[in-house]
Design a protein around this motif. Structure first.
Motif, PDB file in Angstrom:
ATOM      1  N   PHE A  47       0.799  -1.226   0.000  1.00 29.66           N
ATOM      2  CA  PHE A  47       0.000   0.000   0.000  1.00 29.66           C
ATOM      3  C   PHE A  47       0.831   1.275   0.000  1.00 29.66           C
ATOM      4  O   PHE A  47       0.296   2.352  -0.210  1.00 29.66           O
ATOM      5  CB  PHE A  47      -0.959  -0.014   1.186  1.00 29.66           C
ATOM      6  N   PHE A  48       2.132   1.167   0.263  1.00 29.65           N
ATOM      7  CA  PHE A  48       2.996   2.343   0.330  1.00 29.65           C
ATOM      8  C   PHE A  48       4.217   2.121  -0.540  1.00 29.65           C
ATOM      9  O   PHE A  48       4.812   1.048  -0.533  1.00 29.65           O
ATOM     10  CB  PHE A  48       3.415   2.632   1.773  1.00 29.65           C
ATOM     11  N   ALA A  49       4.624   3.145  -1.276  1.00 33.03           N
ATOM     12  CA  ALA A  49       5.706   3.037  -2.250  1.00 33.03           C
ATOM     13  C   ALA A  49       7.077   2.987  -1.597  1.00 33.03           C
ATOM     14  O   ALA A  49       7.362   3.787  -0.706  1.00 33.03           O
ATOM     15  CB  ALA A  49       5.650   4.217  -3.204  1.00 33.03           C
ATOM     16  N   PRO A  50       7.911   2.065  -2.055  1.00 35.97           N
ATOM     17  CA  PRO A  50       9.316   2.110  -1.642  1.00 35.97           C
ATOM     18  C   PRO A  50       9.994   3.300  -2.313  1.00 35.97           C
ATOM     19  O   PRO A  50       9.500   3.825  -3.309  1.00 35.97           O
ATOM     20  CB  PRO A  50       9.901   0.797  -2.157  1.00 35.97           C
ATOM     21  N   SER A  51      11.117   3.707  -1.780  1.00 36.34           N
ATOM     22  CA  SER A  51      11.822   4.839  -2.399  1.00 36.34           C
ATOM     23  C   SER A  51      12.341   4.427  -3.771  1.00 36.34           C
ATOM     24  O   SER A  51      12.721   3.289  -3.991  1.00 36.34           O
ATOM     25  CB  SER A  51      12.975   5.292  -1.498  1.00 36.34           C
ATOM     26  N   LYS A  52      12.310   5.359  -4.687  1.00 36.96           N
ATOM     27  CA  LYS A  52      12.806   5.186  -6.056  1.00 36.96           C
ATOM     28  C   LYS A  52      12.174   3.985  -6.768  1.00 36.96           C
ATOM     29  O   LYS A  52      12.838   3.255  -7.487  1.00 36.96           O
ATOM     30  CB  LYS A  52      14.327   5.060  -6.049  1.00 36.96           C
ATOM     31  N   GLU A  53      10.892   3.812  -6.589  1.00 42.92           N
ATOM     32  CA  GLU A  53      10.179   2.708  -7.237  1.00 42.92           C
ATOM     33  C   GLU A  53       9.965   3.021  -8.714  1.00 42.92           C
ATOM     34  O   GLU A  53       9.448   4.084  -9.053  1.00 42.92           O
ATOM     35  CB  GLU A  53       8.828   2.503  -6.546  1.00 42.92           C
ATOM     36  N   PRO A  54      10.345   2.117  -9.613  1.00 43.65           N
ATOM     37  CA  PRO A  54      10.100   2.343 -11.034  1.00 43.65           C
ATOM     38  C   PRO A  54       8.596   2.421 -11.324  1.00 43.65           C
ATOM     39  O   PRO A  54       7.782   1.810 -10.631  1.00 43.65           O
ATOM     40  CB  PRO A  54      10.712   1.117 -11.712  1.00 43.65           C
ATOM     41  N   THR A  55       8.240   3.163 -12.346  1.00 43.40           N
ATOM     42  CA  THR A  55       6.832   3.386 -12.677  1.00 43.40           C
ATOM     43  C   THR A  55       6.068   2.084 -12.890  1.00 43.40           C
ATOM     44  O   THR A  55       4.962   1.914 -12.365  1.00 43.40           O
ATOM     45  CB  THR A  55       6.706   4.288 -13.917  1.00 43.40           C
ATOM     46  N   ALA A  56       6.620   1.160 -13.654  1.00 48.23           N
ATOM     47  CA  ALA A  56       5.927  -0.107 -13.923  1.00 48.23           C
ATOM     48  C   ALA A  56       5.685  -0.876 -12.634  1.00 48.23           C
ATOM     49  O   ALA A  56       4.603  -1.439 -12.424  1.00 48.23           O
ATOM     50  CB  ALA A  56       6.726  -0.953 -14.908  1.00 48.23           C
ATOM     51  N   ALA A  57       6.659  -0.875 -11.746  1.00 48.21           N
ATOM     52  CA  ALA A  57       6.508  -1.576 -10.465  1.00 48.21           C
ATOM     53  C   ALA A  57       5.449  -0.886  -9.606  1.00 48.21           C
ATOM     54  O   ALA A  57       4.644  -1.548  -8.940  1.00 48.21           O
ATOM     55  CB  ALA A  57       7.843  -1.628  -9.732  1.00 48.21           C
ATOM     56  N   ARG A  58       5.440   0.454  -9.630  1.00 45.67           N
ATOM     57  CA  ARG A  58       4.448   1.203  -8.852  1.00 45.67           C
ATOM     58  C   ARG A  58       3.038   0.900  -9.338  1.00 45.67           C
ATOM     59  O   ARG A  58       2.129   0.651  -8.541  1.00 45.67           O
ATOM     60  CB  ARG A  58       4.715   2.711  -8.937  1.00 45.67           C
ATOM     61  N   LEU A  59       2.856   0.917 -10.651  1.00 45.70           N
ATOM     62  CA  LEU A  59       1.527   0.651 -11.206  1.00 45.70           C
ATOM     63  C   LEU A  59       1.056  -0.760 -10.867  1.00 45.70           C
ATOM     64  O   LEU A  59      -0.110  -0.961 -10.512  1.00 45.70           O
ATOM     65  CB  LEU A  59       1.525   0.885 -12.713  1.00 45.70           C
ATOM     66  N   ALA A  60       1.948  -1.736 -10.936  1.00 47.84           N
ATOM     67  CA  ALA A  60       1.592  -3.116 -10.603  1.00 47.84           C
ATOM     68  C   ALA A  60       1.263  -3.249  -9.120  1.00 47.84           C
ATOM     69  O   ALA A  60       0.289  -3.908  -8.733  1.00 47.84           O
ATOM     70  CB  ALA A  60       2.730  -4.061 -10.980  1.00 47.84           C
ATOM     71  N   ARG A  61       2.062  -2.599  -8.263  1.00 47.89           N
ATOM     72  CA  ARG A  61       1.824  -2.653  -6.819  1.00 47.89           C
ATOM     73  C   ARG A  61       0.496  -1.988  -6.471  1.00 47.89           C
ATOM     74  O   ARG A  61      -0.297  -2.516  -5.695  1.00 47.89           O
ATOM     75  CB  ARG A  61       2.978  -1.965  -6.069  1.00 47.89           C
ATOM     76  N   GLU A  62       0.233  -0.817  -7.067  1.00 53.27           N
ATOM     77  CA  GLU A  62      -1.022  -0.120  -6.798  1.00 53.27           C
ATOM     78  C   GLU A  62      -2.222  -0.936  -7.266  1.00 53.27           C
ATOM     79  O   GLU A  62      -3.253  -0.973  -6.579  1.00 53.27           O
ATOM     80  CB  GLU A  62      -1.014   1.260  -7.444  1.00 53.27           C
ATOM     81  N   ALA A  63      -2.104  -1.589  -8.403  1.00 51.51           N
ATOM     82  CA  ALA A  63      -3.205  -2.436  -8.896  1.00 51.51           C
ATOM     83  C   ALA A  63      -3.467  -3.585  -7.930  1.00 51.51           C
ATOM     84  O   ALA A  63      -4.618  -3.916  -7.644  1.00 51.51           O
ATOM     85  CB  ALA A  63      -2.889  -2.962 -10.290  1.00 51.51           C
TER      86      ALA A  63
END
Length: 123
Positions: free
Chosen positions: A43-59
Motif C-alpha cells: 500500500f505504500f511506495a518504496p523509495s525510487k520505485e520504477p513506474t511499472a513496479a508502482r503501477l503493478a503494486r497499486e493495482a
C-alpha cells in the motif's frame, strides 16, 4: 507482492497511523480492514520505485481494497485527513487529490446556486 524480474525487493516505510475518522460501537472501522492482514508494503511506495513496479503494486493494493468490508470508511478517512501517501480505500494519492478537487468544485457550485436562488427569491 508483484515484482519485476531481477529487481531486489524494496521494503516500504509505512507512515504512522493517524486517529481513525470515526469509531462505532463495534470499535474502530480499521479493525475490520482487509489490509491489516496483508503486507503493508503493498500500500505504500518504496523509495525510487520504477513506474511499472508502482503501477503493478497499486493495482494489487486496489484488488485488496476491492474485497474490503470497510473500503468506504477507509476512503473517507483518507479524504478527510487527507492522507498524502499510499493506497487508501482503493484510491492512490493522485486519485484522492482529484476526488478532493471535485468535492471542492461541487461545494462552490452548490454555494453559488444557493446564493442565486436566494437572490431570485428576494428580487
Amino acid at each position: 507482492m508483484l515484482q519485476l524480474p531481477h529487481q531486489p525487493l524494496q521494503v516500504a516505510a509505512v507512515p504512522p497511523q493517524r486517529a481513525p475518522a470515526r469509531e462505532d460501537e463495534a470499535g474502530p472501522w480499521h479493525a475490520e480492514a482487509v489490509c491489516r492482514r496483508d503486507e503493508a508494503g503493498l500500500f505504500f511506495a518504496p523509495s525510487k520505485e520504477p513506474t511499472a513496479a508502482r503501477l503493478a503494486r497499486e493495482a494489487a493494493a486496489k484488488r485488496v481494497c476491492g474485497r474490503c468490508p470497510v473500503m468506504v470508511e477507509c476512503r473517507e478517512h483518507a479524504l478527510l485527513q487527507p492522507e498524502p501517501y499510499g493506497v487508501w480505500g482503493g484510491l492512490t494519492a493522485a486519485e484522492r487529490r482529484v476526488a478532493l478537487a471535485r468535492r471542492r468544485r461541487r461545494v462552490v457550485e452548490l454555494r453559488k446556486a444557493g446564493a442565486a436562488d436566494r437572490i431570485a427569491l428576494a428580487g
